[in-house]
Write a protein that holds these residues in place. Structure first.
Motif, PDB file in Angstrom:
ATOM      1  N   ILE A   1     -11.421 -38.169 108.774  1.00  0.00           N
ATOM      2  CA  ILE A   1     -10.261 -37.636 109.496  1.00  0.00           C
ATOM      3  C   ILE A   1     -10.788 -36.736 110.605  1.00  0.00           C
ATOM      4  O   ILE A   1     -11.499 -35.758 110.341  1.00  0.00           O
ATOM      5  CB  ILE A   1      -9.327 -36.846 108.552  1.00  0.00           C
ATOM      6  N   GLY A   2     -10.452 -37.080 111.856  1.00  0.00           N
ATOM      7  CA  GLY A   2     -11.000 -36.365 113.008  1.00  0.00           C
ATOM      8  C   GLY A   2     -10.352 -35.028 113.288  1.00  0.00           C
ATOM      9  O   GLY A   2     -10.877 -34.233 114.081  1.00  0.00           O
ATOM     10  N   GLY A   3      -9.234 -34.715 112.699  1.00  0.00           N
ATOM     11  CA  GLY A   3      -8.533 -33.457 112.948  1.00  0.00           C
ATOM     12  C   GLY A   3      -8.140 -32.794 111.647  1.00  0.00           C
ATOM     13  O   GLY A   3      -8.459 -33.267 110.551  1.00  0.00           O
ATOM     14  N   PRO A   4      -7.413 -31.702 111.741  1.00  0.00           N
ATOM     15  CA  PRO A   4      -6.993 -30.980 110.530  1.00  0.00           C
ATOM     16  C   PRO A   4      -5.892 -31.720 109.781  1.00  0.00           C
ATOM     17  O   PRO A   4      -5.180 -32.558 110.343  1.00  0.00           O
ATOM     18  CB  PRO A   4      -6.490 -29.641 111.071  1.00  0.00           C
ATOM     19  N   VAL A   5      -5.764 -31.369 108.514  1.00  0.00           N
ATOM     20  CA  VAL A   5      -4.692 -31.906 107.679  1.00  0.00           C
ATOM     21  C   VAL A   5      -3.702 -30.784 107.408  1.00  0.00           C
ATOM     22  O   VAL A   5      -4.037 -29.772 106.780  1.00  0.00           O
ATOM     23  CB  VAL A   5      -5.237 -32.460 106.344  1.00  0.00           C
ATOM     24  N   ASN A   6      -2.490 -30.938 107.906  1.00  0.00           N
ATOM     25  CA  ASN A   6      -1.459 -29.901 107.780  1.00  0.00           C
ATOM     26  C   ASN A   6      -0.333 -30.411 106.882  1.00  0.00           C
ATOM     27  O   ASN A   6       0.218 -31.496 107.115  1.00  0.00           O
ATOM     28  CB  ASN A   6      -0.890 -29.534 109.157  1.00  0.00           C
ATOM     29  N   ARG A   7      -0.009 -29.633 105.875  1.00  0.00           N
ATOM     30  CA  ARG A   7       1.092 -29.997 104.972  1.00  0.00           C
ATOM     31  C   ARG A   7       2.198 -28.951 105.031  1.00  0.00           C
ATOM     32  O   ARG A   7       1.929 -27.753 105.033  1.00  0.00           O
ATOM     33  CB  ARG A   7       0.609 -30.119 103.535  1.00  0.00           C
ATOM     34  N   ARG A   8       3.427 -29.447 105.071  1.00  0.00           N
ATOM     35  CA  ARG A   8       4.600 -28.571 105.034  1.00  0.00           C
ATOM     36  C   ARG A   8       5.519 -29.025 103.912  1.00  0.00           C
ATOM     37  O   ARG A   8       5.680 -30.224 103.672  1.00  0.00           O
ATOM     38  CB  ARG A   8       5.356 -28.605 106.355  1.00  0.00           C
ATOM     39  N   ASP A   9       6.127 -28.050 103.233  1.00  0.00           N
ATOM     40  CA  ASP A   9       7.097 -28.384 102.192  1.00  0.00           C
ATOM     41  C   ASP A   9       8.383 -28.889 102.816  1.00  0.00           C
ATOM     42  O   ASP A   9       8.756 -28.500 103.934  1.00  0.00           O
ATOM     43  CB  ASP A   9       7.400 -27.162 101.324  1.00  0.00           C
ATOM     44  N   ILE A  10       9.063 -29.745 102.083  1.00  0.00           N
ATOM     45  CA  ILE A  10      10.368 -30.211 102.533  1.00  0.00           C
ATOM     46  C   ILE A  10      11.344 -29.041 102.462  1.00  0.00           C
ATOM     47  O   ILE A  10      11.482 -28.404 101.415  1.00  0.00           O
ATOM     48  CB  ILE A  10      10.865 -31.371 101.659  1.00  0.00           C
ATOM     49  N   PRO A  11      11.996 -28.709 103.568  1.00  0.00           N
ATOM     50  CA  PRO A  11      12.880 -27.530 103.554  1.00  0.00           C
ATOM     51  C   PRO A  11      14.068 -27.735 102.624  1.00  0.00           C
ATOM     52  O   PRO A  11      14.598 -28.837 102.493  1.00  0.00           O
ATOM     53  CB  PRO A  11      13.337 -27.419 105.020  1.00  0.00           C
ATOM     54  N   THR A  12      14.453 -26.675 101.957  1.00  0.00           N
ATOM     55  CA  THR A  12      15.628 -26.691 101.084  1.00  0.00           C
ATOM     56  C   THR A  12      16.744 -25.880 101.707  1.00  0.00           C
ATOM     57  O   THR A  12      16.503 -24.882 102.384  1.00  0.00           O
ATOM     58  CB  THR A  12      15.291 -26.114  99.702  1.00  0.00           C
ATOM     59  N   ILE A  13      17.963 -26.338 101.480  1.00  0.00           N
ATOM     60  CA  ILE A  13      19.136 -25.674 102.037  1.00  0.00           C
ATOM     61  C   ILE A  13      19.744 -24.764 100.975  1.00  0.00           C
ATOM     62  O   ILE A  13      20.092 -25.212  99.880  1.00  0.00           O
ATOM     63  CB  ILE A  13      20.180 -26.701 102.524  1.00  0.00           C
ATOM     64  N   GLN A  14      19.826 -23.498 101.281  1.00  0.00           N
ATOM     65  CA  GLN A  14      20.409 -22.541 100.354  1.00  0.00           C
ATOM     66  C   GLN A  14      21.899 -22.372 100.662  1.00  0.00           C
ATOM     67  O   GLN A  14      22.279 -21.994 101.765  1.00  0.00           O
ATOM     68  CB  GLN A  14      19.692 -21.181 100.478  1.00  0.00           C
ATOM     69  N   ILE A  15      22.726 -22.672  99.673  1.00  0.00           N
ATOM     70  CA  ILE A  15      24.177 -22.544  99.826  1.00  0.00           C
ATOM     71  C   ILE A  15      24.617 -21.237  99.175  1.00  0.00           C
ATOM     72  O   ILE A  15      24.397 -21.042  97.970  1.00  0.00           O
ATOM     73  CB  ILE A  15      24.905 -23.734  99.181  1.00  0.00           C
ATOM     74  N   PRO A  16      25.223 -20.328  99.938  1.00  0.00           N
ATOM     75  CA  PRO A  16      25.585 -19.020  99.377  1.00  0.00           C
ATOM     76  C   PRO A  16      26.496 -19.109  98.161  1.00  0.00           C
ATOM     77  O   PRO A  16      26.403 -18.308  97.242  1.00  0.00           O
ATOM     78  CB  PRO A  16      26.288 -18.313 100.554  1.00  0.00           C
ATOM     79  N   TRP A  17      27.401 -20.106  98.158  1.00  0.00           N
ATOM     80  CA  TRP A  17      28.362 -20.209  97.066  1.00  0.00           C
ATOM     81  C   TRP A  17      27.983 -21.334  96.105  1.00  0.00           C
ATOM     82  O   TRP A  17      28.828 -21.985  95.507  1.00  0.00           O
ATOM     83  CB  TRP A  17      29.763 -20.459  97.612  1.00  0.00           C
ATOM     84  N   ALA A  18      26.648 -21.551  95.925  1.00  0.00           N
ATOM     85  CA  ALA A  18      26.197 -22.636  95.051  1.00  0.00           C
ATOM     86  C   ALA A  18      26.660 -22.443  93.612  1.00  0.00           C
ATOM     87  O   ALA A  18      26.901 -23.416  92.894  1.00  0.00           O
ATOM     88  CB  ALA A  18      24.677 -22.743  95.096  1.00  0.00           C
ATOM     89  N   ASP A  19      26.772 -21.179  93.155  1.00  0.00           N
ATOM     90  CA  ASP A  19      27.193 -20.928  91.782  1.00  0.00           C
ATOM     91  C   ASP A  19      28.642 -21.339  91.539  1.00  0.00           C
ATOM     92  O   ASP A  19      29.060 -21.528  90.398  1.00  0.00           O
ATOM     93  CB  ASP A  19      27.012 -19.451  91.438  1.00  0.00           C
ATOM     94  N   GLN A  20      29.438 -21.482  92.619  1.00  0.00           N
ATOM     95  CA  GLN A  20      30.824 -21.887  92.480  1.00  0.00           C
ATOM     96  C   GLN A  20      31.016 -23.377  92.743  1.00  0.00           C
ATOM     97  O   GLN A  20      32.132 -23.883  92.702  1.00  0.00           O
ATOM     98  CB  GLN A  20      31.710 -21.090  93.451  1.00  0.00           C
ATOM     99  N   LEU A  21      29.914 -24.082  93.019  1.00  0.00           N
ATOM    100  CA  LEU A  21      30.024 -25.478  93.426  1.00  0.00           C
ATOM    101  C   LEU A  21      30.578 -26.352  92.301  1.00  0.00           C
ATOM    102  O   LEU A  21      31.400 -27.241  92.544  1.00  0.00           O
ATOM    103  CB  LEU A  21      28.643 -25.995  93.862  1.00  0.00           C
ATOM    104  N   ASP A  22      30.145 -26.095  91.061  1.00  0.00           N
ATOM    105  CA  ASP A  22      30.636 -26.891  89.940  1.00  0.00           C
ATOM    106  C   ASP A  22      32.144 -26.772  89.790  1.00  0.00           C
ATOM    107  O   ASP A  22      32.848 -27.760  89.552  1.00  0.00           O
ATOM    108  CB  ASP A  22      29.953 -26.457  88.643  1.00  0.00           C
ATOM    109  N   GLN A  23      32.657 -25.552  89.955  1.00  0.00           N
ATOM    110  CA  GLN A  23      34.095 -25.350  89.832  1.00  0.00           C
ATOM    111  C   GLN A  23      34.850 -26.048  90.959  1.00  0.00           C
ATOM    112  O   GLN A  23      35.907 -26.637  90.736  1.00  0.00           O
ATOM    113  CB  GLN A  23      34.408 -23.852  89.841  1.00  0.00           C
ATOM    114  N   VAL A  24      34.274 -25.999  92.154  1.00  0.00           N
ATOM    115  CA  VAL A  24      34.902 -26.680  93.296  1.00  0.00           C
ATOM    116  C   VAL A  24      34.973 -28.178  93.035  1.00  0.00           C
ATOM    117  O   VAL A  24      36.004 -28.832  93.263  1.00  0.00           O
ATOM    118  CB  VAL A  24      34.112 -26.390  94.593  1.00  0.00           C
ATOM    119  N   TRP A  25      33.876 -28.770  92.525  1.00  0.00           N
ATOM    120  CA  TRP A  25      33.857 -30.205  92.258  1.00  0.00           C
ATOM    121  C   TRP A  25      34.854 -30.585  91.177  1.00  0.00           C
ATOM    122  O   TRP A  25      35.467 -31.663  91.236  1.00  0.00           O
ATOM    123  CB  TRP A  25      32.446 -30.647  91.847  1.00  0.00           C
ATOM    124  N   GLN A  26      35.025 -29.723  90.173  1.00  0.00           N
ATOM    125  CA  GLN A  26      35.983 -30.018  89.124  1.00  0.00           C
ATOM    126  C   GLN A  26      37.405 -30.088  89.670  1.00  0.00           C
ATOM    127  O   GLN A  26      38.150 -31.031  89.383  1.00  0.00           O
ATOM    128  CB  GLN A  26      35.895 -28.956  88.018  1.00  0.00           C
TER     129      GLN A  26
END
Length: 403
Positions: free
Chosen positions: A208-233
Motif C-alpha cells: 500500500i503506497g499511502g496511509p490507511v485511514n479508518r473512520r467509524d460509521i457515524p451514529t445519529i443520536q435522537i434526543p427523544w429515543a427513550d420515548q420512541l417505543d411509546q410513539v411507535w405503539q
C-alpha cells in the motif's frame, strides 16, 4: 364479478411454473434494432456495425459489435468484443471478452475476467473480478460480497458487507464495509480510506503506497429515543384503527354489491381451508417472480404493471372474505339469522381484536390474507358467477343487507 379480478393471475402463474420445463430457442434476425427471443446468440464470426440491443432469457455475445450494447436477460455472457459502452442487467452477468469504453452492470451475480477500456460500474449481490481481468479506468462497485482481484488502472470505490482487495490498483481506494480484507497479492499505489466499525484485515505482504485511514460509521443520536417505543405503539394503534375503518367501508360495499361472489368464495373456504391457504401462499410466491420476469422485457412491462395492481388489490381485499366466513360461523353456532353484512362485521371485530395481540396478531393477518386469496382464486377458476350487480333480485337482497 369480483373474483374475476384474480383470473389473470391463475394462467400467468401456471405458465411461469411450466416455463422452465419447456426448452425454447429463438433465431432472431440480427439486423433488427431490438433482438428478442428465448435464447439470443451473436456468433463469433459476426460483426455488427451499429448499436446492439437484446432482450431475452439468455444472451450470448461472442461476436463483435462496433457500437454500444444494451442487454437485458436472465443470463448474460460476453465473450466477444464491444467497441463502445456496455449496459447489462440480469440474474447473472459474465464478462470474459473486451469492452473498449465504459461498462455498467446490474445483476444478482457478476463475474469479470475480461478487459474494460475505461470505467466499470457494478451493482450486484455478489461481484467477483478475476485476476485475469483488467479495468483500465476506475472501478465503482456495490454489493453484499465484492472481491476485486483484477487490475484497476485508476481508483477503486467500493461498498459492501464483505469487501476483499487482492489485485493491483493504480490509484487510491475508498471503501465502506462491515469487513475489509486486503490480501497478500494486493498492490495499491495510493492510500486506503475505509469507513467501517471493524478494523481492516491487511496481510503483511500487501503493498500500500499511502496511509490507511479508518473512520467509524457515524451514529445519529435522537434526543427523544427513550420515548420512541411509546410513539411507535401509538402509531401502530392509529394505523390499525385506520385500517379497520377502511376495511369496514370496503367490506360493506363488497358484500352489498357482490353477494353471490361472496357466497361462492365462502363455499370454497368451507370446502377446504388448508387448500385455500396453500393456493394463496403459492400465488404470493410465484406472482412477484412472474412480475419481475416480465419487467425485464419491454413488451411485458404493461402486463407486469397490471398484475402488480391486481395482486395489490387482492391482497387487501382477500381478508374480507375470511372475516365474513368467520362471522358466518359465529352466527351458525349461536343460532342467529345469517345475513351476510352482519356476519362480515362480526368477523371484522374478531379479526382486529386478535390483531392487537403482540406477535400473534400479525400471524393472524397473514393467515387471513392467504386463506382469503386462495379461496378467491378457487372461486374464480370454478366458473362464472354473474355480472357485478347481478340481477334485480340480488340488488333487492343487497339493499336489505344495508338495512
Amino acid at each position: 364479478m369480483l373474483s374475476s379480478c384474480l383470473r389473470p393471475l391463475v394462467p400467468a402463474v401456471a405458465l411461469l411454473a411450466l416455463h422452465g420445463a419447456v426448452p425454447a430457442w429463438a433465431d432472431p434476425s440480427l439486423e433488427n434494432e431490438v433482438v428478442t427471443g428465448s435464447v439470443v446468440v451473436l456468433p463469433a464470426d459476426r460483426i455488427i456495425d451499429r448499436d446492439y440491443v437484446a432482450i431475452a432469457e439468455r444472451v450470448d455475445i461472442a461476436g463483435t459489435v462496433n457500437g454500444d450494447v444494451h442487454v437485458f436477460a436472465r443470463q448474460v455472457k460476453l465473450s466477444g468484443t464491444v467497441n463502445g459502452d456496455l449496459l447489462a442487467s440480469g440474474a447473472t452477468v459474465e464478462i470474459i471478452g473486451t469492452v473498449s469504453q465504459n461498462a455498467r452492470v446490474v445483476a444478482g451475480r457478476v463475474s469479470m475476467s475480461g478487459t474494460i477500456g475505461r470505467n466499470l460500474s457494478i451493482a450486484s449481490w455478489d461481484a467477483a473480478l478475476d485476476p485475469r481481468g483488467t479495468v483500465e479506468g476506475a472501478l465503482f462497485a456495490a454489493g453484499k460480497t465484492v472481491r476485486v482481484d483484477a487490475s484497476v488502472g485508476r481508483t477503486v470505490t467500493v461498498a459492501g458487507d464483505t469487501v476483499t482487495l487482492g489485485g493491483s490498483v493504480g490509484g487510491y481506494v475508498n471503501a465502506a464495509a462491515r469487513a475489509l480484507e486486503v490480501a497478500s497479492t494486493a498492490k495499491i499505489a495510493g492510500h486506503v480510506s475505509y469507513l467501517g466499525q471493524n478494523p481492516p484485515q491487511i496481510h503483511p505482504d500487501a503493498q500500500i503506497g499511502g496511509p490507511v485511514n479508518r473512520r467509524d460509521i457515524p451514529t445519529i443520536q435522537i434526543p427523544w429515543a427513550d420515548q420512541l417505543d411509546q410513539v411507535w405503539q401509538w402509531l401502530g394503534v392509529g394505523l390499525l384503527l385506520t385500517s379497520a375503518l377502511s376495511t369496514l367501508v370496503l367490506g360493506v360495499v363488497i358484500v352489498g354489491l357482490f353477494p353471490r361472489s361472496v357466497e361462492r368464495t365462502m363455499e370454497q373456504l368451507s370446502g377446504n381451508l388448508l387448500q385455500s391457504g396453500g393456493i394463496g401462499l403459492l400465488l404470493c410466491i410465484l406472482t412477484p417472480v412472474l412480475i419481475v420476469m416480465l419487467l425485464l422485457s419491454l413488451f411485458g412491462l404493461p402486463i407486469a404493471l397490471v398484475l402488480l395492481g391486481v395482486l395489490a388489490v387482492m391482497l387487501y381485499v382477500a381478508r374480507i372474505f375470511t372475516m365474513t366466513w368467520v362471522g358466518r360461523g359465529i352466527q351458525t353456532q349461536l343460532g342467529w339469522s345469517r345475513p351476510t353484512t352482519p356476519a362480515f362485521i362480526i368477523g371484522l371485530v374478531i379479526y382486529y381484536a386478535l390483531r392487537l395481540i403482540p406477535v400473534f396478531g400479525p400471524v393472524v393477518g397473514v393467515v387471513a390474507t392467504l386463506v382469503g386469496l386462495g379461496a378467491v382464486a378457487r372461486a374464480a377458476v370454478a366458473g362464472d358467477h354473474g355480472s357485478p350487480l347481478e340481477t334485480p333480485r340480488h340488488r333487492r337482497f343487497a339493499a336489505r343487507e344495508f338495512e
